[in-house]
Enzyme design. Structure first.
Site, PDB file in Angstrom:
ATOM      1  N   ASP A   1      -4.056  -2.024  -6.466  1.00  0.00           N
ATOM      2  CA  ASP A   1      -4.561  -2.512  -5.176  1.00  0.00           C
ATOM      3  C   ASP A   1      -5.902  -3.217  -5.337  1.00  0.00           C
ATOM      4  OD1 ASP A   1      -5.226  -2.982  -2.566  1.00  0.00           O
ATOM      5  OD2 ASP A   1      -4.982  -0.914  -1.890  1.00  0.00           O
TER       6      ASP A   1
ATOM      7  N   SER B   1      -8.344  -3.359  -2.241  1.00  0.00           N
ATOM      8  CA  SER B   1      -9.181  -2.172  -2.044  1.00  0.00           C
ATOM      9  C   SER B   1     -10.325  -2.114  -3.053  1.00  0.00           C
ATOM     10  CB  SER B   1      -8.324  -0.902  -2.153  1.00  0.00           C
ATOM     11  OG  SER B   1      -7.451  -0.804  -1.055  1.00  0.00           O
TER      12      SER B   1
ATOM     13  N   TYR C   1      -3.308  -0.483   7.575  1.00  0.00           N
ATOM     14  CA  TYR C   1      -4.209  -1.483   8.128  1.00  0.00           C
ATOM     15  C   TYR C   1      -4.287  -1.318   9.642  1.00  0.00           C
ATOM     16  CZ  TYR C   1      -3.915  -4.064   3.690  1.00  0.00           C
ATOM     17  OH  TYR C   1      -3.974  -4.439   2.372  1.00  0.00           O
TER      18      TYR C   1
ATOM     19  N   GLN D   1      -1.256   2.257  -5.991  1.00  0.00           N
ATOM     20  CA  GLN D   1      -2.692   2.377  -5.717  1.00  0.00           C
ATOM     21  C   GLN D   1      -3.548   1.787  -6.829  1.00  0.00           C
ATOM     22  OE1 GLN D   1      -3.380   6.533  -4.902  1.00  0.00           O
ATOM     23  NE2 GLN D   1      -2.928   6.312  -2.733  1.00  0.00           N
TER      24      GLN D   1
ATOM     25  N   ARG E   1       0.844  -1.192   0.000  1.00  0.00           N
ATOM     26  CA  ARG E   1       0.000   0.000   0.000  1.00  0.00           C
ATOM     27  C   ARG E   1       0.884   1.249   0.000  1.00  0.00           C
ATOM     28  NH1 ARG E   1      -5.695  -0.732   3.321  1.00  0.00           N
ATOM     29  NH2 ARG E   1      -6.693  -1.896   1.638  1.00  0.00           N
TER      30      ARG E   1
END
Length: 378
Positions: free
Chosen positions: A129, A132, A227, A126, A121
């Protein structure tokens, strides 16, 4: 010419596909040959004909043996992994902490595997990911499921027959799934309260219209990569005592709290369920890693103490078209670090993203926690 293979996912419950006509068209334009197994996109509403129109050939399971790169959502069966040729690359959500036998097959077959859940992350990753992108869909669908089970309206309604009060929703965990659940529940008109052990998310919660439940924080619950980290039992007990008051007044509780590589924390005990009003709904998005609700059951909807408890682990697969679109874009973005200008493939082990995501390579398990797990099983 480098051959990319998009197989049909294993299991009847998986509806997503790792390559859509959108990304297939890009691969073909970049000089790759793409084979899509017949029916691979059918459950995501992508027909074989649409793939052909994007430049793919319609392949068979024989393509496991001759492909240079295989794109999957949840990873292959052990049998198909064993069919892959040495030096081939596999990409997917491989859940190595639960699929030790698959990891061994990939290692022993000298297959290089990139596990999408290991993408770090960091800002430059991004767009890769997948956790996500899929969690966002899960949070959205959790609210819709709750609304469909709840015997009440979500919004405030003022009618000729009187006023209907808005539903009260408690979201536990304000990660990607939780934030999307907050936004969706607010769009439906409910009152939303949110619990999270990371004080830093309070601003995000409030920006979406949620009310942050304050907890007595002696230390931050912020873990690596944004996280949540594992907290002690004493803190969890205090958290449950505070949150229990909000849960008892809630119509809907959506739990999303997970810790990478660990059992999900128990946030809703059976005693808390007993205190909830009849007809309330709990959606446990952490059921696949042990569950945030003490009595939720994987892949089942149950009723206990008058409360409906939903424990579905793969809600993104219930929105297959958009889930596949987002996931395939994540894969395409990751492949930007693997593709060469000449239409080949290379793994730069000095690249932070590749180094973090690479599970097996050249006969070695490179991901340290997985390697330790396999060593402990000997």
């Amino acid at each position: 010419m480098t051959l990319i293979f998009v197989p049909k996912e294993a299991g009847d419950q998986e509806t997503r596909v790792a390559g859509t006509p959108e990304t297939v068209k890009k691969y073909v334009a970049e000089g790759f040959s793409v084979s899509v197994e017949s029916g691979a996109g059918e459950k995501s509403n992508f027909s074989d004909e649409v793939y052909q129109g994007a430049g793919a050939t319609i392949g068979t399971t024989a393509d496991w043996e001759r492909s240079d790169l295989v794109l999957t959502v949840t990873g292959p069966s052990e049998q198909n992994a064993a069919r892959m040729k040495q030096g081939a690359i596999l990409i997917g959500l491989l859940t190595p902490h639960r699929r030790s036998d698959l990891v061994r097959k990939l290692r022993d077959g000298r297959v290089s595997s990139l596990a999408m859940e290991l993408v770090p992350r960091i800002s430059r990753a991004q767009s890769m990911d997948a956790l996500s992108s899929q969690a966002s869909i899960g949070g959205y669908k959790a609210v819709l499921l709750a609304a469909s089970r709840l015997g009440k309206y979500f919004p405030l309604l003022m009618t000729a027959a009187g006023t209907i009060k808005p539903a009260r929703v408690v979201v536990m965990g304000a990660g990607v799934a939780g934030l999307q659940a907050i936004a969706t529940a607010k769009r439906l008109g409910s009152i939303v309260e949110v619990s999270d052990i990371r004080p830093a998310v309070k601003e995000q919660v409030e920006s979406l219209g949620g009310k942050f439940i304050e907890l007595p924080m002696e230390e931050s619950g912020e873990g690596a990569g944004g996280y949540a980290k594992e907290m002690g039992e004493d803190f969890l007990r205090k958290q449950r005592e505070i949150v229990a008051r909000h849960v008892s007044a809630a119509d809907v509780v959506i739990t999303t709290a997970q810790i990478p590589g660990r059992k999900a924390p128990t946030l809703v005990t059976e005693e808390m369920v007993k205190a909830m009003r009849k007809g309330a709904v709990i959606v446990d998005l952490a059921v696949d890693s042990g569950g945030n609700c003490e009595i939720s059951e994987p892949e089942r909807e149950i009723e206990r103490h008058g409360v409906h408890i939903l424990g579905y682990s793969n809600l993104p697969a219930t929105v297959p078209e958009d889930a596949s679109t987002l996931y395939s874009r994540n894969v395409y973005s990751l492949l930007g670090l693997v593709k060469t200008k000449e239409g080949g493939l290379t793994l730069n082990l000095e690249d932070e993203v590749i180094d973090s995501t690479l599970l097996t390579h050249d006969g070695v398990v490179r991901h340290a926690p997985t390697a330790a797990l396999l060593e402990g099983q000997r």
